[in-house]
Design a protein around this motif. Sequence first.
Motif, PDB file in Angstrom:
ATOM      1  N   THR A  92      91.603   6.395  82.182  1.00 53.00           N
ATOM      2  CA  THR A  92      92.720   7.294  82.767  1.00 53.00           C
ATOM      3  C   THR A  92      94.058   6.846  82.377  1.00 53.00           C
ATOM      4  OG1 THR A  92      93.206   8.547  84.871  1.00 53.00           O
ATOM      5  CG2 THR A  92      92.928   6.558  85.004  1.00 53.00           C
ATOM      6  N   PHE A  93      94.870   7.898  82.695  1.00 54.88           N
ATOM      7  CA  PHE A  93      96.453   7.574  82.647  1.00 54.88           C
ATOM      8  C   PHE A  93      97.136   7.668  83.930  1.00 54.88           C
ATOM      9  CE2 PHE A  93      95.466   9.491  78.231  1.00 54.88           C
ATOM     10  CZ  PHE A  93      95.437   8.298  77.453  1.00 54.88           C
ATOM     11  N   THR A  94      98.053   6.705  84.177  1.00 52.17           N
ATOM     12  CA  THR A  94      98.913   6.890  85.502  1.00 52.17           C
ATOM     13  C   THR A  94     100.348   7.074  85.160  1.00 52.17           C
ATOM     14  OG1 THR A  94      98.984   4.323  85.589  1.00 52.17           O
ATOM     15  CG2 THR A  94      97.184   5.321  86.540  1.00 52.17           C
ATOM     16  N   ASN A  95     100.898   7.795  86.012  1.00 52.07           N
ATOM     17  CA  ASN A  95     102.333   8.145  86.099  1.00 52.07           C
ATOM     18  C   ASN A  95     102.927   7.127  87.050  1.00 52.07           C
ATOM     19  OD1 ASN A  95     104.746   9.220  85.396  1.00 52.07           O
ATOM     20  ND2 ASN A  95     104.328  11.075  86.670  1.00 52.07           N
ATOM     21  N   GLY A  96     103.197   5.810  86.648  1.00 52.03           N
ATOM     22  CA  GLY A  96     103.602   5.001  87.479  1.00 52.03           C
ATOM     23  C   GLY A  96     102.650   3.948  87.868  1.00 52.03           C
ATOM     24  N   THR A  97     103.106   2.779  88.419  1.00 52.19           N
ATOM     25  CA  THR A  97     102.376   1.542  88.631  1.00 52.19           C
ATOM     26  C   THR A  97     101.713   1.471  90.178  1.00 52.19           C
ATOM     27  OG1 THR A  97     104.030   0.155  87.187  1.00 52.19           O
ATOM     28  CG2 THR A  97     102.352  -0.992  88.621  1.00 52.19           C
ATOM     29  N   CYS A  98     100.653   2.176  90.118  1.00 55.23           N
ATOM     30  CA  CYS A  98      99.714   2.255  91.388  1.00 55.23           C
ATOM     31  C   CYS A  98      98.625   1.663  91.469  1.00 55.23           C
ATOM     32  CB  CYS A  98      99.754   3.862  91.928  1.00 55.23           C
ATOM     33  SG  CYS A  98      99.000   4.896  90.400  1.00 55.23           S
ATOM     34  N   GLY A  99      98.497   0.516  92.072  1.00 58.70           N
ATOM     35  CA  GLY A  99      97.366  -0.063  92.026  1.00 58.70           C
ATOM     36  C   GLY A  99      95.999   0.536  92.808  1.00 58.70           C
ATOM     37  N   ASP A 100      96.411   1.496  93.432  1.00 57.55           N
ATOM     38  CA  ASP A 100      95.282   2.266  94.264  1.00 57.55           C
ATOM     39  C   ASP A 100      95.038   3.474  93.576  1.00 57.55           C
ATOM     40  OD1 ASP A 100      97.869   3.478  94.633  1.00 57.55           O
ATOM     41  OD2 ASP A 100      97.482   4.260  96.846  1.00 57.55           O
ATOM     42  N   TYR A 101      95.508   3.719  92.392  1.00 56.75           N
ATOM     43  CA  TYR A 101      95.163   5.051  91.640  1.00 56.75           C
ATOM     44  C   TYR A 101      95.793   6.247  92.074  1.00 56.75           C
ATOM     45  CZ  TYR A 101      92.784   2.101  88.461  1.00 56.75           C
ATOM     46  OH  TYR A 101      92.079   0.794  87.351  1.00 56.75           O
ATOM     47  N   SER A 102      96.747   6.130  93.000  1.00 61.94           N
ATOM     48  CA  SER A 102      97.104   7.429  93.592  1.00 61.94           C
ATOM     49  C   SER A 102      98.177   8.169  92.540  1.00 61.94           C
ATOM     50  CB  SER A 102      98.003   6.925  94.850  1.00 61.94           C
ATOM     51  OG  SER A 102      99.194   6.217  94.685  1.00 61.94           O
ATOM     52  N   TYR A 158      98.288  -3.061  78.731  1.00 61.28           N
ATOM     53  CA  TYR A 158      98.130  -1.691  78.942  1.00 61.28           C
ATOM     54  C   TYR A 158      99.106  -0.642  79.357  1.00 61.28           C
ATOM     55  CZ  TYR A 158      93.694  -3.878  78.281  1.00 61.28           C
ATOM     56  OH  TYR A 158      92.564  -4.800  77.826  1.00 61.28           O
ATOM     57  N   GLN A 159     100.486  -1.351  79.362  1.00 63.46           N
ATOM     58  CA  GLN A 159     101.574  -0.346  79.502  1.00 63.46           C
ATOM     59  C   GLN A 159     101.878   0.314  78.294  1.00 63.46           C
ATOM     60  OE1 GLN A 159     104.915  -2.174  81.426  1.00 63.46           O
ATOM     61  NE2 GLN A 159     106.127  -0.310  81.516  1.00 63.46           N
ATOM     62  N   GLY A 202      86.832  -0.142  83.832  1.00 67.15           N
ATOM     63  CA  GLY A 202      86.153  -1.424  83.728  1.00 67.15           C
ATOM     64  C   GLY A 202      86.567  -2.131  82.768  1.00 67.15           C
ATOM     65  N   ASN A 203      87.598  -1.492  81.762  1.00 65.37           N
ATOM     66  CA  ASN A 203      88.087  -2.339  80.474  1.00 65.37           C
ATOM     67  C   ASN A 203      89.351  -2.311  80.380  1.00 65.37           C
ATOM     68  OD1 ASN A 203      85.452  -2.787  78.690  1.00 65.37           O
ATOM     69  ND2 ASN A 203      85.269  -0.670  79.317  1.00 65.37           N
ATOM     70  N   PHE A 204      90.250  -1.368  81.181  1.00 61.76           N
ATOM     71  CA  PHE A 204      91.732  -1.556  80.858  1.00 61.76           C
ATOM     72  C   PHE A 204      92.231  -1.983  82.243  1.00 61.76           C
ATOM     73  CE2 PHE A 204      89.936   1.871  78.120  1.00 61.76           C
ATOM     74  CZ  PHE A 204      90.423   1.545  76.701  1.00 61.76           C
ATOM     75  N   GLU A 205      91.623  -2.371  83.222  1.00 63.10           N
ATOM     76  CA  GLU A 205      92.029  -3.163  84.040  1.00 63.10           C
ATOM     77  C   GLU A 205      92.994  -2.030  85.233  1.00 63.10           C
ATOM     78  OE1 GLU A 205      94.035  -6.962  83.737  1.00 63.10           O
ATOM     79  OE2 GLU A 205      93.196  -7.044  81.646  1.00 63.10           O
ATOM     80  N   ASN A 206      93.549  -2.504  86.221  1.00 66.22           N
ATOM     81  CA  ASN A 206      94.450  -1.795  87.051  1.00 66.22           C
ATOM     82  C   ASN A 206      95.938  -1.413  86.602  1.00 66.22           C
ATOM     83  OD1 ASN A 206      92.246  -1.436  88.980  1.00 66.22           O
ATOM     84  ND2 ASN A 206      92.668  -3.363  89.974  1.00 66.22           N
ATOM     85  N   TRP A 258     100.650   3.948  82.109  1.00 66.00           N
ATOM     86  CA  TRP A 258      99.602   3.107  81.888  1.00 66.00           C
ATOM     87  C   TRP A 258      98.390   3.784  81.489  1.00 66.00           C
ATOM     88  CZ3 TRP A 258     100.533  -2.355  82.345  1.00 66.00           C
ATOM     89  CH2 TRP A 258     101.769  -2.481  83.243  1.00 66.00           C
ATOM     90  N   ILE A 259      97.848   3.018  80.528  1.00 65.84           N
ATOM     91  CA  ILE A 259      96.170   3.334  80.522  1.00 65.84           C
ATOM     92  C   ILE A 259      95.508   2.283  81.294  1.00 65.84           C
ATOM     93  CG2 ILE A 259      95.827   2.116  78.278  1.00 65.84           C
ATOM     94  CD1 ILE A 259      93.807   3.912  77.518  1.00 65.84           C
ATOM     95  N   ALA A 260      94.491   2.921  82.055  1.00 67.36           N
ATOM     96  CA  ALA A 260      93.938   2.082  83.083  1.00 67.36           C
ATOM     97  C   ALA A 260      92.435   2.699  83.235  1.00 67.36           C
ATOM     98  CB  ALA A 260      94.720   2.124  84.375  1.00 67.36           C
TER      99      ALA A 260
END
Length: 232
Positions: A83-93, A56-57, A45-49, A40-42
């Motif tokens: 930022t980019f996330t490797n997985g679907t983590c609502g807590d940005y972990s 944004y996937q 304040g513009n790309f959501e969680n 995801w891109i996240a």
Amino acid sequence: MMKRLLTLSILMMSLTVVAQQVDITFELNMSSVTTADAVWIAGGGNFENPGDNPAYQMTETSPGSDVYTVTVTRDVGFSSYYTFTNGTCGDYSCKENLAGLPCGDPGNFNDRFLPPVSSDTTILACFGQCSTDGTCDAVETSDVTFRVDMNDYAGSFSTVSIGGTWNGFNPTEFPMTETSPGSGVYEITLGFTDGLTYEYKFIEDGGVAGEEYYETLAVGLPCTMTSGPFTN
């Protein structure tokens, strides 16, 4: 006649506003890490969680390419942290770790910054690195063996697996194997990028019934890390 001219003027103004938009394509090389179930891109304040909005996937450009892309349309002059996330983590972990790197802003969660965009733009990046040409530097990896003793567990179970920030805590991706029949000890060996911190949990029966099938860890134990409501 005056009314017709006024209507035409308003229409032209509306068309002008619509035309002042740009396509921003983010192209992300994930070869620096083991890719989780979703990218995801996240943030900003513009790309959501991650996971909140399918728009944004990021999708892999071709099977096995390890390059993921997403295009968003914004007004001219748009800028944002992200930022980019490797997985679907609502807590940005599972977000990339840019701490100490020049492309991570320490005043904004070590996120990247997109300066104002004036025309259609493609942003090339590597997960967790600051390259701007879409390439990833070679990374050192190490094998880590996880072993868990289930003999003192009071509940019943059929399978044991492990999930963590590297794969969005996917409960079925990494099943563990009993070291010998009846031993009650399960293990798995996985490769990880050196120098990064990962959180994880052991999971029974593929997490089929939800969070209660993930091991429960008390806050404050020396082997745990607490991020918001999650203790891993």
